[in-house]
Scaffold this motif. Structure first.
Motif, mmCIF file in Angstrom:
data_model
loop_
_atom_site.group_PDB
_atom_site.id
_atom_site.type_symbol
_atom_site.label_atom_id
_atom_site.label_comp_id
_atom_site.label_asym_id
_atom_site.label_seq_id
_atom_site.Cartn_x
_atom_site.Cartn_y
_atom_site.Cartn_z
ATOM 1 N N SER A 1 0.983 -1.246 -0.185
ATOM 2 C CA SER A 1 0.024 -0.022 0.008
ATOM 3 C C SER A 1 0.918 1.212 0.048
ATOM 4 N N PHE A 2 0.378 2.416 -0.514
ATOM 5 C CA PHE A 2 1.007 3.745 -0.138
ATOM 6 C C PHE A 2 1.602 3.889 1.221
ATOM 7 N N LYS A 3 0.742 3.577 2.082
ATOM 8 C CA LYS A 3 0.988 3.613 3.760
ATOM 9 C C LYS A 3 2.235 2.793 3.835
ATOM 10 N N MET A 4 2.562 1.659 3.540
ATOM 11 C CA MET A 4 3.642 0.766 3.627
ATOM 12 C C MET A 4 4.697 1.395 3.068
ATOM 13 N N LEU B 1 -4.353 2.183 -1.931
ATOM 14 C CA LEU B 1 -5.012 3.251 -1.014
ATOM 15 C C LEU B 1 -5.674 2.616 0.246
ATOM 16 N N VAL B 2 -5.292 2.283 1.247
ATOM 17 C CA VAL B 2 -6.201 1.811 2.461
ATOM 18 C C VAL B 2 -6.416 2.850 3.258
ATOM 19 N N LEU B 3 -7.789 2.765 3.605
ATOM 20 C CA LEU B 3 -8.296 3.891 4.621
ATOM 21 C C LEU B 3 -8.903 3.409 5.831
ATOM 22 N N GLY B 4 -8.966 4.168 6.664
ATOM 23 C CA GLY B 4 -9.640 3.357 7.775
ATOM 24 C C GLY B 4 -8.563 2.845 8.991
ATOM 25 N N GLY B 5 -9.278 2.232 9.970
ATOM 26 C CA GLY B 5 -8.033 1.611 11.060
ATOM 27 C C GLY B 5 -7.701 0.094 10.604
ATOM 28 N N GLU C 1 -0.968 0.003 12.393
ATOM 29 C CA GLU C 1 0.129 -0.164 11.013
ATOM 30 C C GLU C 1 -0.087 -1.430 10.712
ATOM 31 N N ASP C 2 -0.078 -2.565 11.591
ATOM 32 C CA ASP C 2 -0.373 -3.899 11.241
ATOM 33 C C ASP C 2 -1.520 -3.976 10.700
ATOM 34 N N GLY C 3 -2.579 -3.322 11.126
ATOM 35 C CA GLY C 3 -4.052 -3.544 10.530
ATOM 36 C C GLY C 3 -3.819 -3.143 9.297
ATOM 37 N N GLY C 4 -3.373 -2.051 9.004
ATOM 38 C CA GLY C 4 -3.259 -1.441 7.611
ATOM 39 C C GLY C 4 -2.529 -2.409 6.534
ATOM 40 N N VAL C 5 -1.489 -3.382 7.148
ATOM 41 C CA VAL C 5 -0.826 -4.426 6.340
ATOM 42 C C VAL C 5 -1.647 -5.174 5.950
ATOM 43 N N LEU C 6 -2.630 -5.764 6.952
ATOM 44 C CA LEU C 6 -3.473 -6.948 6.831
ATOM 45 C C LEU C 6 -4.579 -6.363 6.016
ATOM 46 N N ALA C 7 -4.946 -5.229 6.056
ATOM 47 C CA ALA C 7 -6.176 -4.719 5.170
ATOM 48 C C ALA C 7 -5.477 -4.548 3.737
ATOM 49 N N THR C 8 -4.254 -4.285 3.648
ATOM 50 C CA THR C 8 -3.561 -4.301 2.098
ATOM 51 C C THR C 8 -3.706 -5.930 1.497
ATOM 52 N N ALA C 9 -3.178 -6.895 2.519
ATOM 53 C CA ALA C 9 -3.284 -8.330 2.133
ATOM 54 C C ALA C 9 -4.775 -8.569 1.614
ATOM 55 N N TYR C 10 -5.629 -8.130 2.361
ATOM 56 C CA TYR C 10 -7.036 -8.562 2.196
ATOM 57 C C TYR C 10 -7.535 -7.795 0.693
ATOM 58 N N ALA C 11 -7.420 -6.552 0.569
ATOM 59 C CA ALA C 11 -7.682 -5.818 -0.594
ATOM 60 C C ALA C 11 -7.032 -6.364 -1.936
ATOM 61 N N ALA C 12 -5.801 -7.126 -1.682
ATOM 62 C CA ALA C 12 -5.212 -7.507 -2.795
ATOM 63 C C ALA C 12 -5.495 -8.894 -3.213
#
Length: 201
Positions: free
Chosen positions: A49-52, A92-96, A106-117
Motif C-alpha cells: 500500500s501507499f502507507k506501507m 490506498l487503504v483507508l481507516g483503521g 500499522e499492522d492493521g493496515g498491512v492486513l487490510a492491504t493483504a485482504y484488498a489484494a
C-alpha cells in the motif's frame, strides 16, 4: 498465481543487510525471491500500500539512509508491482484495523492491504501482531540466533473476507519452504504442521 505482501520489517532488514555488506541473510533471500517474479514455478505478484511504502521510506530515512537511494528503492518496489503478472499499483487503504483483534493500526493496515489484494501470503517477522481470534496457528520450525538462543517459529492461517486463506509466514519459513518446494497453502500446512494453541510463547 501467488500474491505476496512483504511487511515493512522484512524490507528494512534487507536494506540493513545490504548496507552491512552481507549477501545471504534471510531477508535478502526473501527479496530476491520477490524480485524473481515467481515462486516454485508459479507467477508471483507483489502487493503493498501507499502507507506501507511511506513507512518504508520514513524508517530508512530515520536510520540515516541517503534520501535519493531511499526514493530509488521505493520506486523499485512500485515498479515490481506494476510490472508483475497482474500489474498492481500501490493500494490506498483507508481507516483503521480491518480486524478488531489486530490492535496496532500499522499492522492493521498491512492486513487490510493483504485482504484488498486477495493476497495468498503475508511475510512478517512480527507474527504475534497478526494473530487474531480467528487465526489458526501452526508450529513450523525452531530458529537459532547467532547468539545461540532458540525461538519456536509458527505460521498463521487467516480467513480473508472473500473466504479464501491468507498464510502469514515468518521470513525464515518462507525461505525454507521456497527452497524445499513446499506449497504454502492452508491444506499443506494443516497436513504437515502441528497446531499451536498457545500464542503467548
Amino acid at each position: 498465481m501467488l500474491i505476496v505482501v512483504p511487511d515493512v520489517n522484512v524490507l528494512v532488514s534487507r536494506a540493513n543487510a545490504d548496507r552491512a555488506g552481507r549477501s545471504s541473510t534471510i531477508s535478502q533471500k526473501v527479496v530476491r525471491q520477490l524480485v524473481s517474479g515467481e515462486l516454485n514455478g508459479e507467477p508471483l505478484q507483489l502487493a503493498m500500500s501507499f502507507k506501507m511504502l511511506d513507512t518504508y521510506r520514513d524508517v530508512l530515512l530515520r536510520k540515516g539512509y541517503d534520501r535519493e537511494a531511499v526514493a530509488q528503492s521505493a520506486d523499485g518496489l512500485i515498479a515490481l508491482m506494476r510490472y508483475g503478472p497482474v500489474g498492481f499499483d500501490p493500494y490506498l487503504v483507508l481507516g483503521g484495523t480491518p480486524e478488531p483483534s489486530v490492535m496496532d493500526v500499522e499492522d492493521g493496515g498491512v492486513l487490510a492491504t493483504a485482504y484488498a489484494a486477495h493476497a495468498n501470503i503475508l511475510i512478517t517477522d512480527n507474527l504475534k501482531d497478526f494473530a487474531g481470534h480467528d487465526a489458526e496457528a501452526y508450529v513450523t520450525s525452531v530458529a537459532r540466533s547467532a547468539a545461540g538462543t532458540q525461538r519456536e517459529l509458527y505460521c498463521l492461517i487467516r480467513k480473508r473476507p472473500d473466504g479464501h486463506s491468507l498464510i502469514v509466514v515468518h521470513p525464515a519459513d518462507f525461505v525454507r519452504w521456497t527452497e524445499s518446494g513446499f506449497k504454502m497453502s492452508a491444506g499443506a500446512i494443516r497436513a504437515s504442521c502441528t497446531a499451536k494453541p498457545d500464542l503467548s510463547r
